[in-house]
Design a protein around this motif. Structure first.
Motif, PDB file in Angstrom:
ATOM      1  N   TYR A 118       5.310  -6.981   7.376  1.00 31.09           N
ATOM      2  CA  TYR A 118       6.498  -7.255   6.572  1.00 31.09           C
ATOM      3  C   TYR A 118       6.903  -6.064   5.728  1.00 31.09           C
ATOM      4  CZ  TYR A 118       9.937  -9.608   3.641  1.00 31.09           C
ATOM      5  OH  TYR A 118      11.099  -9.960   2.996  1.00 31.09           O
ATOM      6  N   HIS A 119       8.014  -5.437   6.127  1.00 30.22           N
ATOM      7  CA  HIS A 119       8.581  -4.331   5.338  1.00 30.22           C
ATOM      8  C   HIS A 119      10.002  -4.713   4.951  1.00 30.22           C
ATOM      9  CE1 HIS A 119       7.986   0.173   4.480  1.00 30.22           C
ATOM     10  NE2 HIS A 119       9.075  -0.169   3.867  1.00 30.22           N
ATOM     11  N   TRP A 120      10.111  -5.934   4.361  1.00 31.22           N
ATOM     12  CA  TRP A 120      11.251  -6.395   3.585  1.00 31.22           C
ATOM     13  C   TRP A 120      12.377  -7.105   4.345  1.00 31.22           C
ATOM     14  CZ3 TRP A 120      12.062  -1.372   0.142  1.00 31.22           C
ATOM     15  CH2 TRP A 120      10.829  -1.050  -0.460  1.00 31.22           C
ATOM     16  N   ASP A 121      12.343  -7.086   5.697  1.00 32.10           N
ATOM     17  CA  ASP A 121      13.478  -7.683   6.441  1.00 32.10           C
ATOM     18  C   ASP A 121      13.191  -9.135   6.831  1.00 32.10           C
ATOM     19  OD1 ASP A 121      12.852  -5.591   9.438  1.00 32.10           O
ATOM     20  OD2 ASP A 121      11.492  -6.599   8.046  1.00 32.10           O
ATOM     21  N   HIS A 162       1.582  -6.784   4.058  1.00 33.79           N
ATOM     22  CA  HIS A 162       2.823  -6.586   3.288  1.00 33.79           C
ATOM     23  C   HIS A 162       2.961  -5.145   2.842  1.00 33.79           C
ATOM     24  CE1 HIS A 162       4.367 -10.653   2.878  1.00 33.79           C
ATOM     25  NE2 HIS A 162       3.124 -11.077   2.715  1.00 33.79           N
ATOM     26  N   ASN A 163       4.198  -4.659   2.841  1.00 37.97           N
ATOM     27  CA  ASN A 163       4.502  -3.372   2.220  1.00 37.97           C
ATOM     28  C   ASN A 163       5.049  -3.641   0.821  1.00 37.97           C
ATOM     29  OD1 ASN A 163       5.089  -0.367   2.386  1.00 37.97           O
ATOM     30  ND2 ASN A 163       7.046  -1.203   1.745  1.00 37.97           N
ATOM     31  N   GLU A 164       4.284  -3.241  -0.203  1.00 41.56           N
ATOM     32  CA  GLU A 164       4.750  -3.237  -1.586  1.00 41.56           C
ATOM     33  C   GLU A 164       5.261  -4.602  -2.081  1.00 41.56           C
ATOM     34  OE1 GLU A 164       7.463   0.028  -2.042  1.00 41.56           O
ATOM     35  OE2 GLU A 164       5.864   1.459  -1.820  1.00 41.56           O
ATOM     36  N   PRO A 165       4.395  -5.581  -2.192  1.00 35.07           N
ATOM     37  CA  PRO A 165       4.816  -6.876  -2.723  1.00 35.07           C
ATOM     38  C   PRO A 165       5.456  -6.765  -4.113  1.00 35.07           C
ATOM     39  CG  PRO A 165       2.414  -6.735  -2.583  1.00 35.07           C
ATOM     40  CD  PRO A 165       2.957  -5.563  -1.842  1.00 35.07           C
ATOM     41  N   ILE A 292      -2.150   2.630  -0.065  1.00 31.83           N
ATOM     42  CA  ILE A 292      -1.501   3.042  -1.319  1.00 31.83           C
ATOM     43  C   ILE A 292      -0.280   3.887  -0.990  1.00 31.83           C
ATOM     44  CG2 ILE A 292      -1.717   4.428  -3.428  1.00 31.83           C
ATOM     45  CD1 ILE A 292      -4.692   3.806  -3.460  1.00 31.83           C
ATOM     46  N   ASN A 293       0.879   3.476  -1.510  1.00 28.34           N
ATOM     47  CA  ASN A 293       2.083   4.323  -1.437  1.00 28.34           C
ATOM     48  C   ASN A 293       2.200   5.033  -2.778  1.00 28.34           C
ATOM     49  OD1 ASN A 293       2.559   3.236   1.035  1.00 28.34           O
ATOM     50  ND2 ASN A 293       4.366   2.050   0.460  1.00 28.34           N
ATOM     51  N   TYR A 294       2.195   6.373  -2.758  1.00 26.74           N
ATOM     52  CA  TYR A 294       2.271   7.119  -4.011  1.00 26.74           C
ATOM     53  C   TYR A 294       3.432   8.110  -3.957  1.00 26.74           C
ATOM     54  CZ  TYR A 294       1.687  10.266  -7.835  1.00 26.74           C
ATOM     55  OH  TYR A 294       1.942  10.997  -8.956  1.00 26.74           O
ATOM     56  N   GLY A 324      15.370  11.453  -8.238  1.00 26.76           N
ATOM     57  CA  GLY A 324      15.173  11.493  -9.692  1.00 26.76           C
ATOM     58  C   GLY A 324      13.742  11.184 -10.070  1.00 26.76           C
ATOM     59  N   TRP A 325      12.811  11.246  -9.097  1.00 27.16           N
ATOM     60  CA  TRP A 325      11.407  10.971  -9.374  1.00 27.16           C
ATOM     61  C   TRP A 325      10.667  12.263  -9.751  1.00 27.16           C
ATOM     62  CZ3 TRP A 325      10.578   7.819  -4.224  1.00 27.16           C
ATOM     63  CH2 TRP A 325      11.315   6.633  -4.310  1.00 27.16           C
ATOM     64  N   GLU A 326       9.800  12.151 -10.762  1.00 28.69           N
ATOM     65  CA  GLU A 326       9.035  13.321 -11.191  1.00 28.69           C
ATOM     66  C   GLU A 326       8.043  13.747 -10.103  1.00 28.69           C
ATOM     67  OE1 GLU A 326       6.348  12.594 -14.400  1.00 28.69           O
ATOM     68  OE2 GLU A 326       6.056  14.727 -14.847  1.00 28.69           O
ATOM     69  N   THR A 351      -0.597   5.293   2.622  1.00 29.00           N
ATOM     70  CA  THR A 351       0.311   4.829   3.673  1.00 29.00           C
ATOM     71  C   THR A 351       1.728   5.363   3.513  1.00 29.00           C
ATOM     72  OG1 THR A 351       0.266   2.776   2.377  1.00 29.00           O
ATOM     73  CG2 THR A 351      -0.866   2.769   4.488  1.00 29.00           C
ATOM     74  N   GLU A 352       2.014   5.962   2.335  1.00 33.19           N
ATOM     75  CA  GLU A 352       3.282   6.682   2.126  1.00 33.19           C
ATOM     76  C   GLU A 352       3.135   7.734   1.023  1.00 33.19           C
ATOM     77  OE1 GLU A 352       6.836   4.371   1.389  1.00 33.19           O
ATOM     78  OE2 GLU A 352       6.187   2.845   2.820  1.00 33.19           O
ATOM     79  N   ASN A 353       3.710   8.891   1.315  1.00 32.69           N
ATOM     80  CA  ASN A 353       3.864   9.934   0.283  1.00 32.69           C
ATOM     81  C   ASN A 353       4.933  10.869   0.830  1.00 32.69           C
ATOM     82  OD1 ASN A 353       2.444  12.985  -0.577  1.00 32.69           O
ATOM     83  ND2 ASN A 353       3.083  11.541  -2.141  1.00 32.69           N
TER      84      ASN A 353
HETATM   85  C1  LIG Z   1       9.056   3.781  -5.806  1.00 30.86           C
HETATM   86  O1  LIG Z   1       8.421   4.341  -4.687  1.00 30.86           O
HETATM   87  C2  LIG Z   1       7.920   3.346  -3.819  1.00 30.86           C
HETATM   88  O2  LIG Z   1       6.535   3.395  -3.779  1.00 30.86           O
HETATM   89  C3  LIG Z   1       8.471   3.524  -2.450  1.00 30.86           C
HETATM   90  C4  LIG Z   1       9.139   4.595  -1.905  1.00 30.86           C
HETATM   91  N1  LIG Z   1       9.450   4.211  -0.633  1.00 30.86           N
HETATM   92  C5  LIG Z   1       8.999   2.943  -0.437  1.00 30.86           C
HETATM   93  N2  LIG Z   1       8.371   2.554  -1.536  1.00 30.86           N
HETATM   94  C6  LIG Z   1       9.249   2.103   0.772  1.00 30.86           C
HETATM   95  O3  LIG Z   1       8.033   1.606   1.299  1.00 30.86           O
HETATM   96  C7  LIG Z   1      10.028   2.860   1.833  1.00 30.86           C
HETATM   97  O4  LIG Z   1      10.656   1.901   2.658  1.00 30.86           O
HETATM   98  C8  LIG Z   1      11.030   3.811   1.145  1.00 30.86           C
HETATM   99  O5  LIG Z   1      11.907   4.386   2.082  1.00 30.86           O
HETATM  100  C9  LIG Z   1      10.224   4.897   0.418  1.00 30.86           C
HETATM  101  C10 LIG Z   1      11.086   6.005  -0.182  1.00 30.86           C
HETATM  102  O6  LIG Z   1      11.843   5.488  -1.232  1.00 30.86           O
END
Ligand SMILES: CO[C@H](O)c1c[n+]2c([nH]1)[C@H](O)[C@@H](O)[C@H](O)[C@H]2CO
Length: 446
Positions: A118-121, A162-165, A292-294, A324-326, A351-353
């Motif tokens: 699940y990535h939000w859709d 889940h991606n980012e509950p 972890i998405n960072y 606009g992210w540091e 899982t994301e950077n």
């Molecule tokens: C606030 O950053 C979040 O961890 C985050 C950043 N991002 C995400 N989550 C999502 O998982 C991706 O679908 C976005 O495309 C990607 C880039 O914005």
């Protein structure tokens, strides 16, 4: 030169709504993001994911790019309404065939599939009945997950429930910037509870189906620093850490929502029903890894108004991305260390950077995204420090393989190692593609 372990997994990540397009093709049902993006005013540049990168028709070309990049694994998400157009019941065979073909091409290329369920859709039909606020969606998710475990019992390396509950709960149901666009804190709390329960049921189904591979969940985690060492700023940072990080980490690894946050919400008039003992153990059952998405840290101080009474600060001496992210690479080291020590996950994957930049081809059609190379290098060096200190990190995925539909920002933000020309859908490899190709091959960051 820091070397990563020989078996360390380097990958890239995408998500279905952001790259596939074919929003209503071959029997796919409507998703809440189709509905949200089709609603005027919701997307900053007025675009939609109707076509996006047209990955649905170009997936073979994109797998060839992955093979050229040389990644060990590729993280993508499955579109729930492409499998179950109404959310449950009737299966859309053509949708299932698409993912069978994609996974088959990945296997031929020697690339490990990493699937986000699940990535939000969410299927719009489920939203029409209350979406994640409704127990029926929890049950439907468990059925959807079990069906996929049965359909791909042997092919998937990592399954992410889940991606980012946190984003689904609070950006989608409190801030309203994401689908379904609700602005109701009570709903957001209820959604966060149901997402965790649905995660637990999916893990249970994974174990029952004896599916090969590993299962986990991905959280977006951000270190929170107080603006000053005043007591009120320190307390504000603690509240934010509870809101952004501990709200999901604690139930998943300790079986309880954080007490200080429950009390704070109750004081603000948002009492959340207690989890039963059975629900607590369902949510906190062992998982094989934490994703972890960072992207950045947060600097906060005591503020007025809003539920958390905090104010966010952007340190003037820092660099910022197109979002606009540091840019704060040390934050990746900090969060991996903290999670490893405080929550002891079996394993961790980043899982994301990644970084959004205003990439444009030069007169020769090349894209020299040196700032993206610098960003990825600095974050990989920070990650390497945590690995060197014994943190259980087994992999890292760049967000993203290619530029794609960036939710509320539409097509205006570019995160890819590959540039996408949205008028021709031509893919152009950026300088960072070739830099990352070397990192993946050598397991070394230079
Ligand atoms: C606030 O950053 C979040 O961890 C985050 C950043 N991002 C995400 N989550 C999502 O998982 C991706 O679908 C976005 O495309 C990607 C880039 O914005």
């Amino acid at each position: 030169m820091p070397y990563f372990p020989e078996d360390f997994i380097f990958g890239v990540a995408t998500a279905s709504y952001q790259i596939e397009g074919a929003w209503n093709e071959d029997g796919k049902g409507e998703s809440i993001w189709d509905r949200f993006a089709h609603t005027p005013g919701n997307i900053q540049d007025g675009t939609t994911g109707d076509v996006a990168c047209d990955h649905y028709h170009r997936f073979e070309e994109d797998v060839a790019l992955l093979k050229e990049l040389g990644v060990d694994a590729y993280r993508f998400s499955i579109s729930w309404p492409r499998i179950f157009p109404e959310g449950r019941g009737r299966v859309n065979e053509k949708g299932l065939d698409f993912y069978r073909s994609l996974i088959g091409k990945l296997q031929e290329a020697g690339i490990k599939p990493v699937v986000t369920l699940y990535h939000w859709d969410l299927p719009q039909k489920l939203q029409d009945k209350g979406g994640w606020e409704n127990q029926e969606t929890v049950e439907a998710f468990a059925e959807y997950a079990r069906f996929l475990f049965q359909s791909f019992a042997k092919e998937v390396f990592l399954w992410i429930t889940h991606n980012e509950p946190w984003v689904v709960s609070f950006v989608g149901h409190y801030e309203g910037r994401h689908a379904p666009g609700k602005r109701d804190f009570k709903s957001a709390l209820q959604v966060s509870r149901n997402l965790l329960l649905s995660h637990g049921l999916a893990v249970q189904a994974f174990r029952e189906e004896k599916t090969l591979g590993s299962i986990g969940i991905t959280l977006n985690l951000t270190p929170v620093h107080p603006f000053s060492d005043s007591e009120e700023d320190i307390l504000a940072a603690k509240r934010c850490d509870g809101y952004f990080n501990r709200w999901f980490l604690d139930p998943l690894f300790k079986g309880e929502f954080p007490e200080d946050m429950l009390l704070w919400y109750e004081k603000k008039g948002f009492a959340l029903p207690q989890l039963s003992e059975e629900e607590k153990s369902l949510i906190a059952q062992p998982i094989d890894f934490l994703g972890i998405n960072y992207y950045f840290r947060r600097v906060v101080g005591k503020g007025e108004g809003a539920i958390f009474e905090v104010e966010f600060f952007n340190p003037p001496q820092s660099e910022y991305t197109d979002m606009g992210w540091e840019i704060y690479p040390e934050g990746l080291y900090e969060i991996v260390k903290r999670v490893s020590e405080e929550y002891q996950p079996e394993d961790i994957y980043i899982t994301e950077n990644g970084i959004a930049l205003p990439d444009q081809p030069d007169s020769k059609g090349r894209i020299n995204d040196q700032r993206r190379i610098d960003y990825l290098r600095s974050h990989l060096l920070a990650l390497h420090r945590a690995v060197d200190e014994g943190c259980p990190v087994s992999g890292y995925f760049v967000w993203s393989l290619m530029d794609n539909f960036e939710w509320g920002f539409g097509l205006s933000k570019r995160f890819g190692l590959v540039y996408v020309d949205y008028t021709t859908l031509q893919r152009i490899k950026k300088a960072s593609f070739y830099w990352y190709q070397k990192v993946v091959k050598s397991k070394r960051v230079d």
